[in-house]
Design an enzyme around this catalytic site. Structure first.
Site, PDB file in Angstrom:
ATOM      1  N   HIS A   1       0.863  -1.195   0.000  1.00  0.00           N
ATOM      2  CA  HIS A   1       0.000   0.000   0.000  1.00  0.00           C
ATOM      3  C   HIS A   1       0.900   1.247   0.000  1.00  0.00           C
ATOM      4  O   HIS A   1       0.960   1.986   0.976  1.00  0.00           O
ATOM      5  CB  HIS A   1      -0.900  -0.044   1.243  1.00  0.00           C
ATOM      6  CG  HIS A   1      -2.057   0.906   1.201  1.00  0.00           C
ATOM      7  ND1 HIS A   1      -2.349   1.706   0.107  1.00  0.00           N
ATOM      8  CD2 HIS A   1      -3.009   1.203   2.140  1.00  0.00           C
ATOM      9  CE1 HIS A   1      -3.424   2.433   0.370  1.00  0.00           C
ATOM     10  NE2 HIS A   1      -3.832   2.148   1.591  1.00  0.00           N
TER      11      HIS A   1
ATOM     12  N   ASP B   1      -2.239  -1.521  12.238  1.00  0.00           N
ATOM     13  CA  ASP B   1      -3.282  -1.625  11.208  1.00  0.00           C
ATOM     14  C   ASP B   1      -4.243  -2.721  11.655  1.00  0.00           C
ATOM     15  O   ASP B   1      -3.980  -3.458  12.619  1.00  0.00           O
ATOM     16  CB  ASP B   1      -2.632  -1.947   9.839  1.00  0.00           C
ATOM     17  CG  ASP B   1      -3.634  -1.913   8.681  1.00  0.00           C
ATOM     18  OD1 ASP B   1      -4.736  -1.366   8.850  1.00  0.00           O
ATOM     19  OD2 ASP B   1      -3.296  -2.440   7.605  1.00  0.00           O
TER      20      ASP B   1
ATOM     21  N   GLN C   1      -0.279   5.001   0.881  1.00  0.00           N
ATOM     22  CA  GLN C   1      -0.478   5.211   2.318  1.00  0.00           C
ATOM     23  C   GLN C   1       0.828   5.610   2.988  1.00  0.00           C
ATOM     24  O   GLN C   1       0.879   6.540   3.803  1.00  0.00           O
ATOM     25  CB  GLN C   1      -1.010   3.915   2.955  1.00  0.00           C
ATOM     26  CG  GLN C   1      -1.226   4.038   4.443  1.00  0.00           C
ATOM     27  CD  GLN C   1      -2.312   5.040   4.771  1.00  0.00           C
ATOM     28  OE1 GLN C   1      -3.411   4.946   4.247  1.00  0.00           O
ATOM     29  NE2 GLN C   1      -2.020   6.011   5.620  1.00  0.00           N
TER      30      GLN C   1
HETATM   31  N1   CP Z   1      -6.188   3.858   4.408  1.00  0.00           N
HETATM   32  C1   CP Z   1      -6.928   3.556   3.322  1.00  0.00           C
HETATM   33  O1   CP Z   1      -6.412   3.199   2.254  1.00  0.00           O
HETATM   34  O2   CP Z   1      -8.250   3.745   3.519  1.00  0.00           O
HETATM   35  P1   CP Z   1      -9.440   3.313   2.540  1.00  0.00           P
HETATM   36  O3   CP Z   1      -9.521   1.816   2.549  1.00  0.00           O
HETATM   37  O4   CP Z   1     -10.651   3.976   3.118  1.00  0.00           O
HETATM   38  O5   CP Z   1      -9.127   3.826   1.152  1.00  0.00           O
HETATM   39  N1  NVA Z   2      -4.402  -3.773   5.600  1.00  0.00           N
HETATM   40  C1  NVA Z   2      -5.655  -3.163   5.265  1.00  0.00           C
HETATM   41  C2  NVA Z   2      -5.451  -1.746   4.843  1.00  0.00           C
HETATM   42  C3  NVA Z   2      -6.715  -0.982   4.557  1.00  0.00           C
HETATM   43  C4  NVA Z   2      -6.481   0.398   4.066  1.00  0.00           C
HETATM   44  C5  NVA Z   2      -6.369  -3.972   4.195  1.00  0.00           C
HETATM   45  O1  NVA Z   2      -5.711  -4.383   3.228  1.00  0.00           O
HETATM   46  O2  NVA Z   2      -7.551  -4.222   4.358  1.00  0.00           O
END
Ligand code: CP
Ligand code: NVA
Length: 308
Positions: A134, A225, A137
């Site tokens: 990600h 997280d 982020q």
């Molecule tokens: N942190 C994040 O990516 O949030 P969303 O899943 O709301 O996009």
């Molecule tokens: N680790 C989480 C992040 C959400 C923004 C997921 O992948 O669901």
């Protein structure tokens, strides 16, 4: 043309330039109403496709707003409503979309979908989250840390809990931005050994710990997280929660870390699970600055992708 696929795949100097530009653009906007266009309109005449194969609040709204503020237009597409979800290949989807739009952001499941899209698209592709990483982020997280505490180089960052996609991108950033990284969590949920190796090779000090209290000592930043990511099976919930409970970000841990430590969470948070409300709403938490900075960091990512 640049794809933004992962932090470890982007040059260190480019990452730094993106963060710096994000700050300049944020400062330049000041307190303008959110819907007011930026003074510069680098995306004028550009169309951006935002594809979501998983739910999203922050990524969806911040990308959409970012495009609009920079003078471009965006369309939000749901993967399941596209032919992509009904058998059309990723490669064909990439070729077709490249004839209509100037840039593609995708949130998807397997990393191979993102990589194939990037391989066959003739426009930039941005990773808006996969099962594995990600990066957008973590660009916002670096920006947020530096706004509060100055350069992140040499600082101690501790990630608590599940070694998931957010953890992986943070580990990539340790190598690229030069901070020390400690993972505190169960053995079976450790981040990918390949990513640990990459960060170490890039010169970052990486430690793995089973003891959260010991791990957080002297931390400059504590990150956690969700214990169950969007790609994880619901049936794993109870087992994961039992394993992860000792790694909850609570007041006791923040005190063990010391008052210099900031707290971050990419959100959405599950209050009283991976983090207590006391920490989320406490003086060390910068979670809403972090959420805001998704907008600013991604605007700079999009400019870098299009070289505008
Ligand atoms: N942190 C994040 O990516 O949030 P969303 O899943 O709301 O996009
Ligand atoms: N680790 C989480 C992040 C959400 C923004 C997921 O992948 O669901």
């Amino acid at each position: 043309m640049n794809h933004f696929l992962d932090i470890h795949k982007t040059d260190t100097a480019d990452l730094r330039a993106i963060i710096d530009q994000a700050r300049v653009m944020k400062d330049a906007r000041g307190d303008l109403p959110k819907g007011t266009p930026d003074a510069d309109q680098p995306l004028a005449g550009r169309m951006v496709a935002l594809i979501f194969e998983k739910p999203s609040t922050r990524t969806r709204v911040s990308f959409d707003m970012g495009v609009r503020q920079m003078g471009g237009q965006s369309m939000v597409l749901s993967g399941s409503e596209m032919q992509l979800g009904h058998g059309e290949t990723i490669a064909d989807t990439a070729r077709v979309l490249s004839r209509y739009v100037d840039m593609i952001m995708i949130r998807t499941f397997d990393e191979s979908i993102l990589l194939e899209l990037a391989e066959y698209a003739s426009v930039p592709v941005i990773n808006g989250l996969t099962d594995r990483t990600h990066p957008c982020q973590i660009m916002a997280d670096i920006m947020t840390f530096e706004e509060h505490k100055g350069p992140i180089k040499g600082k101690k960052v501790v990630y608590l809990g599940d070694g998931n996609n957010v953890c992986a991108s943070l580990l990539h950033a340790a190598g690229q931005f030069g901070f020390d990284f400690t993972f505190a969590g169960p053995q079976s949920l450790e981040p990918d050994a390949e990513f640990i190796g990459l960060a170490r090779k890039a010169g970052a000090k990486v430690e793995i710990s089973r003891d959260a209290t010991e791990a957080v000592q002297g931390a400059d930043l504590i990150v956690t997280d969700t214990w169950l990511s969007m790609h994880d099976k619901q049936s794993a919930r109870e087992r994961r929660h039992n394993m992860l409970r000792p790694y909850q970000a609570n007041q006791q841990l923040m005190e063990a870390a010391g008052e210099q430590a900031l707290f971050m969470h990419c959100l959405p948070a599950h209050r009283e699970e991976e983090v207590t409300s006391e920490v989320m709403d406490g003086p060390q938490s910068v979670v809403f600055d972090e959420a805001e900075n998704r907008l600013h960091a991604q605007k700079a990512v999009m400019r870098w992708c299009l070289d505008v």
